[in-house]
Write a protein that holds these residues in place. Structure first.
Motif, PDB file in Angstrom:
ATOM      1  N   CYS A   1       0.828  -1.203   0.000  1.00 27.88           N
ATOM      2  CA  CYS A   1       0.000   0.000   0.000  1.00 27.88           C
ATOM      3  C   CYS A   1       0.863   1.254   0.000  1.00 27.88           C
ATOM      4  CB  CYS A   1      -0.920  -0.021   1.214  1.00 27.88           C
ATOM      5  SG  CYS A   1      -1.905   1.462   1.406  1.00 27.88           S
ATOM      6  N   PHE A   2       1.919   1.260   0.801  1.00 26.56           N
ATOM      7  CA  PHE A   2       2.832   2.416   0.843  1.00 26.56           C
ATOM      8  C   PHE A   2       3.502   2.626  -0.511  1.00 26.56           C
ATOM      9  CE2 PHE A   2       7.244   3.839   1.373  1.00 26.56           C
ATOM     10  CZ  PHE A   2       7.037   5.104   1.901  1.00 26.56           C
ATOM     11  N   LEU A   3       3.928   1.554  -1.172  1.00 22.65           N
ATOM     12  CA  LEU A   3       4.587   1.679  -2.476  1.00 22.65           C
ATOM     13  C   LEU A   3       3.615   2.178  -3.545  1.00 22.65           C
ATOM     14  CD1 LEU A   3       6.698  -1.604  -2.372  1.00 22.65           C
ATOM     15  CD2 LEU A   3       7.537   0.735  -2.142  1.00 22.65           C
ATOM     16  N   LEU A   4       2.368   1.735  -3.478  1.00 17.78           N
ATOM     17  CA  LEU A   4       1.360   2.245  -4.410  1.00 17.78           C
ATOM     18  C   LEU A   4       1.116   3.736  -4.190  1.00 17.78           C
ATOM     19  CD1 LEU A   4      -1.209  -0.699  -4.352  1.00 17.78           C
ATOM     20  CD2 LEU A   4       0.118   0.048  -6.331  1.00 17.78           C
ATOM     21  N   ALA A   5       1.080   4.139  -2.927  1.00 20.19           N
ATOM     22  CA  ALA A   5       0.902   5.568  -2.624  1.00 20.19           C
ATOM     23  C   ALA A   5       2.089   6.382  -3.129  1.00 20.19           C
ATOM     24  CB  ALA A   5       0.722   5.759  -1.122  1.00 20.19           C
ATOM     25  N   ALA A   6       3.305   5.841  -3.004  1.00 23.37           N
ATOM     26  CA  ALA A   6       4.486   6.547  -3.510  1.00 23.37           C
ATOM     27  C   ALA A   6       4.428   6.691  -5.027  1.00 23.37           C
ATOM     28  CB  ALA A   6       5.753   5.797  -3.094  1.00 23.37           C
ATOM     29  N   SER A   7       3.969   5.654  -5.714  1.00 30.61           N
ATOM     30  CA  SER A   7       3.817   5.741  -7.168  1.00 30.61           C
ATOM     31  C   SER A   7       2.771   6.791  -7.541  1.00 30.61           C
ATOM     32  CB  SER A   7       3.419   4.372  -7.734  1.00 30.61           C
ATOM     33  OG  SER A   7       4.429   3.416  -7.514  1.00 30.61           O
ATOM     34  N   ALA A   8       1.680   6.839  -6.776  1.00 26.45           N
ATOM     35  CA  ALA A   8       0.640   7.831  -7.051  1.00 26.45           C
ATOM     36  C   ALA A   8       1.157   9.253  -6.856  1.00 26.45           C
ATOM     37  CB  ALA A   8      -0.570   7.575  -6.152  1.00 26.45           C
ATOM     38  N   VAL A   9       1.975   9.469  -5.841  1.00 25.90           N
ATOM     39  CA  VAL A   9       2.556  10.794  -5.616  1.00 25.90           C
ATOM     40  C   VAL A   9       3.463  11.187  -6.779  1.00 25.90           C
ATOM     41  CG1 VAL A   9       4.161  12.091  -4.161  1.00 25.90           C
ATOM     42  CG2 VAL A   9       2.383  10.695  -3.109  1.00 25.90           C
ATOM     43  N   GLN A  10       4.244  10.239  -7.263  1.00 22.06           N
ATOM     44  CA  GLN A  10       5.115  10.524  -8.402  1.00 22.06           C
ATOM     45  C   GLN A  10       4.300  10.875  -9.645  1.00 22.06           C
ATOM     46  OE1 GLN A  10       7.561   7.305  -9.979  1.00 22.06           O
ATOM     47  NE2 GLN A  10       9.331   8.654 -10.006  1.00 22.06           N
ATOM     48  N   GLU A  11       3.174  10.198  -9.833  1.00 21.84           N
ATOM     49  CA  GLU A  11       2.324  10.494 -10.991  1.00 21.84           C
ATOM     50  C   GLU A  11       1.673  11.869 -10.866  1.00 21.84           C
ATOM     51  OE1 GLU A  11       0.065   7.058 -10.411  1.00 21.84           O
ATOM     52  OE2 GLU A  11       1.728   5.762 -11.035  1.00 21.84           O
ATOM     53  N   VAL A  12       1.306  12.265  -9.652  1.00 19.16           N
ATOM     54  CA  VAL A  12       0.758  13.607  -9.443  1.00 19.16           C
ATOM     55  C   VAL A  12       1.801  14.668  -9.774  1.00 19.16           C
ATOM     56  CG1 VAL A  12      -0.056  15.205  -7.675  1.00 19.16           C
ATOM     57  CG2 VAL A  12      -0.971  12.897  -7.764  1.00 19.16           C
ATOM     58  N   MET A  13       3.040  14.437  -9.368  1.00 19.32           N
ATOM     59  CA  MET A  13       4.113  15.372  -9.703  1.00 19.32           C
ATOM     60  C   MET A  13       4.325  15.443 -11.215  1.00 19.32           C
ATOM     61  SD  MET A  13       6.823  14.358  -6.681  1.00 19.32           S
ATOM     62  CE  MET A  13       8.072  15.485  -7.294  1.00 19.32           C
ATOM     63  N   TRP A  14       4.210  14.319 -11.892  1.00 21.29           N
ATOM     64  CA  TRP A  14       4.357  14.297 -13.343  1.00 21.29           C
ATOM     65  C   TRP A  14       3.231  15.111 -13.994  1.00 21.29           C
ATOM     66  CZ3 TRP A  14       1.973  13.195 -17.857  1.00 21.29           C
ATOM     67  CH2 TRP A  14       2.756  12.966 -18.969  1.00 21.29           C
ATOM     68  N   LEU A  15       2.007  14.911 -13.508  1.00 20.20           N
ATOM     69  CA  LEU A  15       0.874  15.651 -14.072  1.00 20.20           C
ATOM     70  C   LEU A  15       0.990  17.158 -13.835  1.00 20.20           C
ATOM     71  CD1 LEU A  15      -2.038  13.235 -13.071  1.00 20.20           C
ATOM     72  CD2 LEU A  15      -1.346  13.816 -15.388  1.00 20.20           C
ATOM     73  N   SER A  16       1.551  17.542 -12.699  1.00 20.96           N
ATOM     74  CA  SER A  16       1.686  18.966 -12.398  1.00 20.96           C
ATOM     75  C   SER A  16       2.731  19.658 -13.265  1.00 20.96           C
ATOM     76  CB  SER A  16       2.036  19.144 -10.923  1.00 20.96           C
ATOM     77  OG  SER A  16       3.318  18.601 -10.637  1.00 20.96           O
ATOM     78  N   ARG A  17       3.665  18.901 -13.818  1.00 20.60           N
ATOM     79  CA  ARG A  17       4.730  19.503 -14.620  1.00 20.60           C
ATOM     80  C   ARG A  17       4.580  19.279 -16.105  1.00 20.60           C
ATOM     81  NH1 ARG A  17      10.450  18.548 -11.376  1.00 20.60           N
ATOM     82  NH2 ARG A  17       9.720  19.233  -9.330  1.00 20.60           N
TER      83      ARG A  17
END
Length: 223
Positions: A204-220
């Protein structure tokens, strides 16, 4: 006029030289100047807002998530044991298996789904990384995997919480009854379940980390 000669033709040649250079540049198909941007790489930069290190980290998170979810699945499906227990002075045989609990079955199902999701995303990301293409090629792809990671992360949280409740009940017994701590005679079963729950929350923690990285990608990203 110098020594009776005219200088006008020389001046005309000097003025016409820059025009001929510009014409040659136009003929070759290249233009330069402060108002002309440099092409070739702008689209790639827009599609790849992060560097290769971030993309390698994204692939590594997928690999770790797949490993932890497979570990959670493996430890749970191997959780079974038979023993005897004393209740009111009577020795009774007891058998425990993961399939006897709906919470454990739910954890097995969710862990299998997360393992399949992580394997699929790992294969796609690895193929793009080896071809030196952007791991996340577009915003629509980023939104899709972000939604998937969010759904599976919440599912893993619920599965781990449900399994933790059953495991805690096995360890403490039922209050105001003679039911003892079932994990004493079924130590191996409870240890397998505890390790499976640990890997469930890690996934679950690793999935959340991947989701955070994807949010950063979408913001840039721009495309």
């Amino acid at each position: 006029m110098m020594n009776g000669q005219k200088l006008a033709p020389a001046a005309e040649v000097a003025v016409q030289l820059p025009e001929s250079k510009v014409a040659a540049d136009n003929t070759s198909g290249t233009m330069s100047g402060p108002l002309v941007g440099v092409s070739g790489g702008g689209t790639t930069a827009a599609m790849r807002p992060f560097g290769r290190k971030a993309e390698v980290m994204h692939v590594l998170l997928r690999l770790l998530c797949m490993i932890t979810s497979v570990a959670a699945l493996s430890f749970m499906v191997t959780a079974q044991q038979s023993s005897t227990i004393s209740i009111y002075g009577f020795m009774l045989p007891v058998q425990s298996k993961w399939s006897f609990s709906h919470s454990f079955e739910y954890l097995v199902g969710v862990s299998a789904a997360v393992a399949a999701h992580s394997l699929l995303q790992l294969l796609i990301s690895m193929s793009r990384l080896l071809r030196k293409s952007p791991v996340i090629p577009s915003r629509s792809h980023a939104w899709l995997i972000f939604a998937g990671d969010q759904v599976f992360a919440y599912a893993m949280i619920s599965a781990g919480a449900a399994a933790s409740g059953v495991t805690n009940l096995n360890r403490t017994g039922i209050q105001h009854t003679a039911l003892p701590n079932f994990c004493k005679p079924l130590q191996s079963f409870c240890d397998h379940v505890a390790v499976s729950i640990f890997f469930t929350f890690t996934s679950c923690f690793l999935l959340a980390a991947s989701a955070v990285q994807e949010v950063m990608w979408l913001s840039r990203s721009k495309y």
